[in-house]
Design a protein around this motif. Structure first.
Motif, PDB file in Angstrom:
ATOM      1  N   GLU A 171       0.837  -1.190   0.000  1.00  0.00           N
ATOM      2  CA  GLU A 171       0.000   0.000   0.000  1.00  0.00           C
ATOM      3  C   GLU A 171       0.877   1.248   0.000  1.00  0.00           C
ATOM      4  OE1 GLU A 171      -3.274   2.236   2.860  1.00  0.00           O
ATOM      5  OE2 GLU A 171      -2.526   0.257   3.418  1.00  0.00           O
ATOM      6  N   LYS A 172       0.490   2.218  -0.807  1.00  0.00           N
ATOM      7  CA  LYS A 172       1.221   3.476  -0.890  1.00  0.00           C
ATOM      8  C   LYS A 172       0.660   4.451   0.149  1.00  0.00           C
ATOM      9  CE  LYS A 172       3.253   1.848  -4.586  1.00  0.00           C
ATOM     10  NZ  LYS A 172       3.125   0.437  -4.509  1.00  0.00           N
ATOM     11  N   ILE A 173       1.546   5.244   0.752  1.00  0.00           N
ATOM     12  CA  ILE A 173       1.150   6.251   1.735  1.00  0.00           C
ATOM     13  C   ILE A 173       1.569   7.614   1.200  1.00  0.00           C
ATOM     14  CG2 ILE A 173       1.447   7.082   4.097  1.00  0.00           C
ATOM     15  CD1 ILE A 173       2.341   4.213   4.823  1.00  0.00           C
ATOM     16  N   PRO A 174       0.627   8.556   1.091  1.00  0.00           N
ATOM     17  CA  PRO A 174       1.006   9.885   0.636  1.00  0.00           C
ATOM     18  C   PRO A 174       2.069  10.495   1.567  1.00  0.00           C
ATOM     19  CG  PRO A 174      -1.379   9.647   0.625  1.00  0.00           C
ATOM     20  CD  PRO A 174      -0.806   8.442   1.325  1.00  0.00           C
ATOM     21  N   LEU A 175       3.011  11.221   0.991  1.00  0.00           N
ATOM     22  CA  LEU A 175       4.107  11.797   1.764  1.00  0.00           C
ATOM     23  C   LEU A 175       3.602  12.662   2.907  1.00  0.00           C
ATOM     24  CD1 LEU A 175       7.110  12.207   2.208  1.00  0.00           C
ATOM     25  CD2 LEU A 175       7.040  14.058   0.516  1.00  0.00           C
ATOM     26  N   LYS A 176       2.588  13.478   2.669  1.00  0.00           N
ATOM     27  CA  LYS A 176       2.084  14.353   3.733  1.00  0.00           C
ATOM     28  C   LYS A 176       1.549  13.542   4.912  1.00  0.00           C
ATOM     29  CE  LYS A 176      -2.526  14.988   1.854  1.00  0.00           C
ATOM     30  NZ  LYS A 176      -3.595  15.892   1.547  1.00  0.00           N
ATOM     31  N   ASP A 177       0.919  12.398   4.638  1.00  0.00           N
ATOM     32  CA  ASP A 177       0.418  11.538   5.716  1.00  0.00           C
ATOM     33  C   ASP A 177       1.570  10.901   6.485  1.00  0.00           C
ATOM     34  OD1 ASP A 177      -2.104  12.194   4.830  1.00  0.00           O
ATOM     35  OD2 ASP A 177      -2.475  10.260   3.854  1.00  0.00           O
ATOM     36  N   LYS A 230       3.102  13.547   8.745  1.00  0.00           N
ATOM     37  CA  LYS A 230       2.217  13.780   9.895  1.00  0.00           C
ATOM     38  C   LYS A 230       2.372  12.670  10.929  1.00  0.00           C
ATOM     39  CE  LYS A 230      -2.631  14.189  11.185  1.00  0.00           C
ATOM     40  NZ  LYS A 230      -4.004  13.946  10.777  1.00  0.00           N
TER      41      LYS A 230
END
Length: 67
Positions: A46-52, A55
């Motif tokens: 699963e990919k995780i957005p950089l901003k997430d 955070k």
């Protein structure tokens, strides 16, 4: 073809089953090869957005709040 710094490990039927690489000669090449193996293994994760990610790391105290 014989390459300096490359040795094959064979089984009892003389089939190549592993390779030894002289890291003094091919260390940088090995790093690239290893990075590609890791990327291939993780391609379906699963990919995780950089901003997430940023955070989450801040919330866990693993990243400075000023970033």
């Amino acid at each position: 073809m014989i390459m300096k710094g490359i040795n094959y490990v064979t089984d009892n039927k003389n089939r190549k089953v592993a390779v030894q690489i002289d890291l003094k000669i091919y260390g940088k090449l090995w790093e690239d090869f290893y990075d590609n193996m890791i990327a291939e293994q993780r391609k379906d994760e699963e990919k995780i957005p950089l901003k997430d990610l940023i955070k989450t790391l801040k919330e866990e105290g693993k990243l400075d709040e000023s970033i």
